[in-house]
Write a protein that holds these residues in place. Sequence first.
Motif, PDB file in Angstrom:
ATOM      1  N   MET A   1     -10.855  -0.424  -2.655  1.00  0.00           N
ATOM      2  CA  MET A   1     -10.052   0.749  -2.975  1.00  0.00           C
ATOM      3  C   MET A   1     -10.979   1.876  -3.432  1.00  0.00           C
ATOM      4  O   MET A   1     -11.726   1.711  -4.392  1.00  0.00           O
ATOM      5  N   SER A   2     -10.890   2.968  -2.729  1.00  0.00           N
ATOM      6  CA  SER A   2     -11.803   4.053  -3.071  1.00  0.00           C
ATOM      7  C   SER A   2     -11.336   4.772  -4.330  1.00  0.00           C
ATOM      8  O   SER A   2     -10.186   4.614  -4.763  1.00  0.00           O
ATOM      9  N   PHE A   3     -12.200   5.543  -4.879  1.00  0.00           N
ATOM     10  CA  PHE A   3     -11.884   6.276  -6.111  1.00  0.00           C
ATOM     11  C   PHE A   3     -10.734   7.254  -5.864  1.00  0.00           C
ATOM     12  O   PHE A   3      -9.829   7.416  -6.681  1.00  0.00           O
ATOM     13  N   GLU A   4     -10.769   7.880  -4.680  1.00  0.00           N
ATOM     14  CA  GLU A   4      -9.730   8.844  -4.330  1.00  0.00           C
ATOM     15  C   GLU A   4      -8.355   8.203  -4.317  1.00  0.00           C
ATOM     16  O   GLU A   4      -7.382   8.769  -4.797  1.00  0.00           O
ATOM     17  N   LEU A   5      -8.308   6.997  -3.755  1.00  0.00           N
ATOM     18  CA  LEU A   5      -7.030   6.300  -3.651  1.00  0.00           C
ATOM     19  C   LEU A   5      -6.501   5.956  -5.036  1.00  0.00           C
ATOM     20  O   LEU A   5      -5.304   6.093  -5.317  1.00  0.00           O
ATOM     21  N   ILE A   6      -7.427   5.526  -5.924  1.00  0.00           N
ATOM     22  CA  ILE A   6      -7.018   5.209  -7.306  1.00  0.00           C
ATOM     23  C   ILE A   6      -6.432   6.453  -7.952  1.00  0.00           C
ATOM     24  O   ILE A   6      -5.357   6.415  -8.562  1.00  0.00           O
ATOM     25  N   LEU A   7      -7.127   7.576  -7.772  1.00  0.00           N
ATOM     26  CA  LEU A   7      -6.636   8.839  -8.346  1.00  0.00           C
ATOM     27  C   LEU A   7      -5.257   9.175  -7.796  1.00  0.00           C
ATOM     28  O   LEU A   7      -4.357   9.571  -8.521  1.00  0.00           O
ATOM     29  N   PHE A   8      -5.124   8.981  -6.475  1.00  0.00           N
ATOM     30  CA  PHE A   8      -3.839   9.308  -5.850  1.00  0.00           C
ATOM     31  C   PHE A   8      -2.705   8.514  -6.485  1.00  0.00           C
ATOM     32  O   PHE A   8      -1.683   9.058  -6.872  1.00  0.00           O
ATOM     33  N   TYR A   9      -2.925   7.178  -6.609  1.00  0.00           N
ATOM     34  CA  TYR A   9      -1.857   6.360  -7.179  1.00  0.00           C
ATOM     35  C   TYR A   9      -1.559   6.761  -8.614  1.00  0.00           C
ATOM     36  O   TYR A   9      -0.408   6.787  -9.037  1.00  0.00           O
ATOM     37  N   MET A  10      -2.621   7.095  -9.337  1.00  0.00           N
ATOM     38  CA  MET A  10      -2.434   7.469 -10.732  1.00  0.00           C
ATOM     39  C   MET A  10      -1.561   8.739 -10.830  1.00  0.00           C
ATOM     40  O   MET A  10      -0.546   8.770 -11.521  1.00  0.00           O
ATOM     41  N   PHE A  11      -1.972   9.748 -10.079  1.00  0.00           N
ATOM     42  CA  PHE A  11      -1.221  11.004 -10.124  1.00  0.00           C
ATOM     43  C   PHE A  11       0.196  10.816  -9.593  1.00  0.00           C
ATOM     44  O   PHE A  11       1.152  11.366 -10.140  1.00  0.00           O
ATOM     45  N   ALA A  12       0.303  10.026  -8.530  1.00  0.00           N
ATOM     46  CA  ALA A  12       1.627   9.818  -7.943  1.00  0.00           C
ATOM     47  C   ALA A  12       2.544   9.145  -8.949  1.00  0.00           C
ATOM     48  O   ALA A  12       3.723   9.517  -9.076  1.00  0.00           O
ATOM     49  N   ALA A  13       1.988   8.162  -9.701  1.00  0.00           N
ATOM     50  CA  ALA A  13       2.805   7.467 -10.693  1.00  0.00           C
ATOM     51  C   ALA A  13       3.253   8.441 -11.775  1.00  0.00           C
ATOM     52  O   ALA A  13       4.439   8.479 -12.147  1.00  0.00           O
ATOM     53  N   VAL A  14       2.314   9.247 -12.266  1.00  0.00           N
ATOM     54  CA  VAL A  14       2.664  10.214 -13.313  1.00  0.00           C
ATOM     55  C   VAL A  14       3.728  11.184 -12.790  1.00  0.00           C
ATOM     56  O   VAL A  14       4.709  11.490 -13.461  1.00  0.00           O
ATOM     57  N   LEU A  15       3.536  11.637 -11.555  1.00  0.00           N
ATOM     58  CA  LEU A  15       4.486  12.588 -10.963  1.00  0.00           C
ATOM     59  C   LEU A  15       5.882  11.990 -10.897  1.00  0.00           C
ATOM     60  O   LEU A  15       6.870  12.620 -11.284  1.00  0.00           O
ATOM     61  N   THR A  16       5.964  10.748 -10.418  1.00  0.00           N
ATOM     62  CA  THR A  16       7.276  10.117 -10.273  1.00  0.00           C
ATOM     63  C   THR A  16       7.952   9.954 -11.630  1.00  0.00           C
ATOM     64  O   THR A  16       9.139  10.272 -11.787  1.00  0.00           O
ATOM     65  N   VAL A  17       7.171   9.475 -12.614  1.00  0.00           N
ATOM     66  CA  VAL A  17       7.751   9.258 -13.943  1.00  0.00           C
ATOM     67  C   VAL A  17       8.207  10.595 -14.536  1.00  0.00           C
ATOM     68  O   VAL A  17       9.326  10.710 -15.061  1.00  0.00           O
ATOM     69  N   ALA A  18       7.354  11.606 -14.387  1.00  0.00           N
ATOM     70  CA  ALA A  18       7.708  12.912 -14.958  1.00  0.00           C
ATOM     71  C   ALA A  18       8.951  13.482 -14.275  1.00  0.00           C
ATOM     72  O   ALA A  18       9.846  14.018 -14.930  1.00  0.00           O
ATOM     73  N   ALA A  19       9.019  13.332 -12.959  1.00  0.00           N
ATOM     74  CA  ALA A  19      10.167  13.871 -12.230  1.00  0.00           C
ATOM     75  C   ALA A  19      11.441  13.150 -12.626  1.00  0.00           C
ATOM     76  O   ALA A  19      12.500  13.768 -12.793  1.00  0.00           O
ATOM     77  N   LEU A  20      11.330  11.824 -12.803  1.00  0.00           N
ATOM     78  CA  LEU A  20      12.502  11.080 -13.271  1.00  0.00           C
ATOM     79  C   LEU A  20      12.901  11.550 -14.658  1.00  0.00           C
ATOM     80  O   LEU A  20      14.087  11.687 -14.964  1.00  0.00           O
ATOM     81  N   GLY A  21      11.879  11.799 -15.491  1.00  0.00           N
ATOM     82  CA  GLY A  21      12.151  12.265 -16.845  1.00  0.00           C
ATOM     83  C   GLY A  21      12.914  13.575 -16.854  1.00  0.00           C
ATOM     84  O   GLY A  21      13.816  13.772 -17.663  1.00  0.00           O
ATOM     85  N   ALA A  44      -2.530  18.499  -8.684  1.00  0.00           N
ATOM     86  CA  ALA A  44      -3.691  17.614  -8.599  1.00  0.00           C
ATOM     87  C   ALA A  44      -3.703  16.864  -7.272  1.00  0.00           C
ATOM     88  O   ALA A  44      -4.748  16.684  -6.643  1.00  0.00           O
ATOM     89  N   LEU A  45      -2.512  16.461  -6.826  1.00  0.00           N
ATOM     90  CA  LEU A  45      -2.418  15.776  -5.532  1.00  0.00           C
ATOM     91  C   LEU A  45      -2.868  16.702  -4.414  1.00  0.00           C
ATOM     92  O   LEU A  45      -3.547  16.280  -3.475  1.00  0.00           O
ATOM     93  N   TRP A  46      -2.498  17.958  -4.509  1.00  0.00           N
ATOM     94  CA  TRP A  46      -2.917  18.919  -3.491  1.00  0.00           C
ATOM     95  C   TRP A  46      -4.429  19.101  -3.507  1.00  0.00           C
ATOM     96  O   TRP A  46      -5.049  19.251  -2.461  1.00  0.00           O
ATOM     97  N   LEU A  47      -4.988  19.073  -4.705  1.00  0.00           N
ATOM     98  CA  LEU A  47      -6.443  19.168  -4.791  1.00  0.00           C
ATOM     99  C   LEU A  47      -7.095  17.999  -4.076  1.00  0.00           C
ATOM    100  O   LEU A  47      -8.095  18.158  -3.383  1.00  0.00           O
ATOM    101  N   LEU A  48      -6.497  16.819  -4.231  1.00  0.00           N
ATOM    102  CA  LEU A  48      -7.029  15.646  -3.534  1.00  0.00           C
ATOM    103  C   LEU A  48      -6.989  15.846  -2.024  1.00  0.00           C
ATOM    104  O   LEU A  48      -7.835  15.342  -1.296  1.00  0.00           O
TER     105      LEU A  48
END
Lengths: 202, 481
Positions: A1-21, A44-48
């Motif tokens: 798993m590349s570093f980029e992919l880890i970042l993507f999942y991290m940001f995606a998780a935060v985004l989903t939780v925040a949007a649900l919030g 941040a996802l767009w930056l990726l």
Amino acid sequence: MSFELILFYMFAAVLTVAALGVITVKNSVHAALLLVLSFFTASALWLLLQAEFLAVALVLVYVGAVMVLFLFVVMMLDIKAESVREGFVRYLPVGALVAAAMLVEMLALIGVKSLAAQALPVDPAAGENTAWLGKALFGRFLLPFEVAAVILTVALIAAVTLTLRHRVGVKSQNPSGQVAVKPSERIRIVKMESVNKGAPTA
Amino acid sequence: MPFSIQDLQLILPEAFLLFAICAVIVVDLLVKPTQRDVTHWVSFGAVAATLLLVVIDRGADAVGFSGMFVHDAVARLLKIFMLLIVAAILAYARTYLKDRRLHVGEFYELVLFATLGMMLLVSAGSLVMIYVGLELLTLSSYALVALNRDSSLSTEAAMKYFVLGALASGLLLYGLSMIYGATGSLDLARIHLADTGVGGHPSLLLFGLVFVVVGIAFKFGAVPFHMWLPDVYEGSPTAVTIFVSTAPKLAAFGMAYRLLDSGLGALAPHWSLMLAILAALSLVIGNVVAIAQTNIKRMLAYSTISHMGFLLLGLLDATPSGYAAAMFYAICYALMTAVAFGMILLLSRVGFEADDIDDFKGLHQRSPWYAFVMLLTMFSLAGVPPLWGFFAKLLVLKATIDAGFLWLALVAIVCAVAGCFYYLRVVKVMYFDAPTEKKALELPADVPLRWLLSINGVALLFMGLFFGPLLTWCYRAMGAG
């Protein structure tokens, strides 16, 4: 798993939780702040994706301007959470139906994913996307860009038309008049005879 | 090279109009409220000069601004009639606005901006231009409808128009993005090539087409996307109603032509059926509901809905002659409606809107000439020969039969006959009912209004007798020989 992919999942998780919030928290100020968080993570996802212009624009425009305004409105309105949630259970079936219909429609659309399978070719001459956007806006899309400016002018005129009222009898300051005032208009110097009252008359 | 000096030459009338609008804004700032007539005449001059620029421009068909702007005979014809109508409307509206303290510079500015939007819309060569042109037109219209802020009816109408209009714009935009997704191009000419080819993504394209048709139907006010129309017509000041109901319908025709023919022409079998359903519903509901109306503005709104049904009939065939018939119909409709609302403007006074059918009672005894003009208009709207409206109806019906929709042509004829009832009721009220006010009609001392309205009314008879040149012009513009 590349570093980029880890970042993507991290940001995606935060985004989903925040949007649900945003749609679940009771306090509307918290909801607005969570929306700010989801905007940040989306940028941040767009930056990726190397879409740096969109990322910066999202933060500047939405976080910097739109959300601040939103927060002001939310704080001023003092919305009671209970009244907003009224009828939640009653409308739940309808809402669920609409949501299900939309889900089915989206799935049907993604069914045409043959077009998503091949990535669009990257134009090597395009360079940075900010530069590319600038060239496109002032080149190929010059006319719509100018018309968009005209639309903004219309919005301005419409807003003035609908809100400006000339009321009579309103007391207001006129700063330029205040500055331009001359001493002679404010102070009236009255010459008076000096009468000597003090002298006792025998 | 994305931009050259030739592009400016193509867009000269629009560019001139934009500068003229800026001039109007500045002039209006400098004149005193009592001298608003100056703003009026500057705006009128701006429209007239733009019209002149369009008329003298006899350049060949060309595409400018890297495909964004199309300069062709269809756009030119539509622009000429749009500008003519806008000029007439400015003249009709002046006295009405003055009497009601609505004579503000913003009215002129917004009408001119809307006109600019319409001109860009009918010349659009790309999905982006369609969208921005449409937004320029509709945003100005929303503000115009809300112009009379002291009237709650007007505000309500503006809110309805705004919310439904925003929804329709959203749907249209959604459809446009689907089309972009399916064909990979915003350019209408290239979309045409893409969807005639075997490639592309048919289901996605059809999906987009449905939304585009919905957006177009909303702009026309075709059933079932007509809900805004009666409220907007009734609620907005008559001077605004006359604008919203006339020239934008020509622009809507231009938009439909660009999107459906220039862009999605290859999907004609699909959209022609969709339009057939919209047309049938509009004809039936428009004509039936109009019978029940007592307010003449609402009645004319439902009559507009039925006329839009007729207009859509012309598009069904998807042939140049069908489009020419629809364009002829759109021009005829806009000029007829201009007289009908112009009469309401003429009869209204301060505190008397003349918007009930009963307000026309005994008009013949009070002013025979204007009763005759209204009679011509109503007969023309109903489609009585030898007036203009009859030939316009005849041509679209011919196009419908050519397209193989015989049932629809029969529906249209039955509806037209039913529609005669409410048009003729106005005539009956004018000629056979006793007037509620005995004294002769006090007409406003506005000479341009009276003359232009009379000319406009008589033109309906004249064009019915000599419709040939205009029809030939429409056919030639569409390339139907």
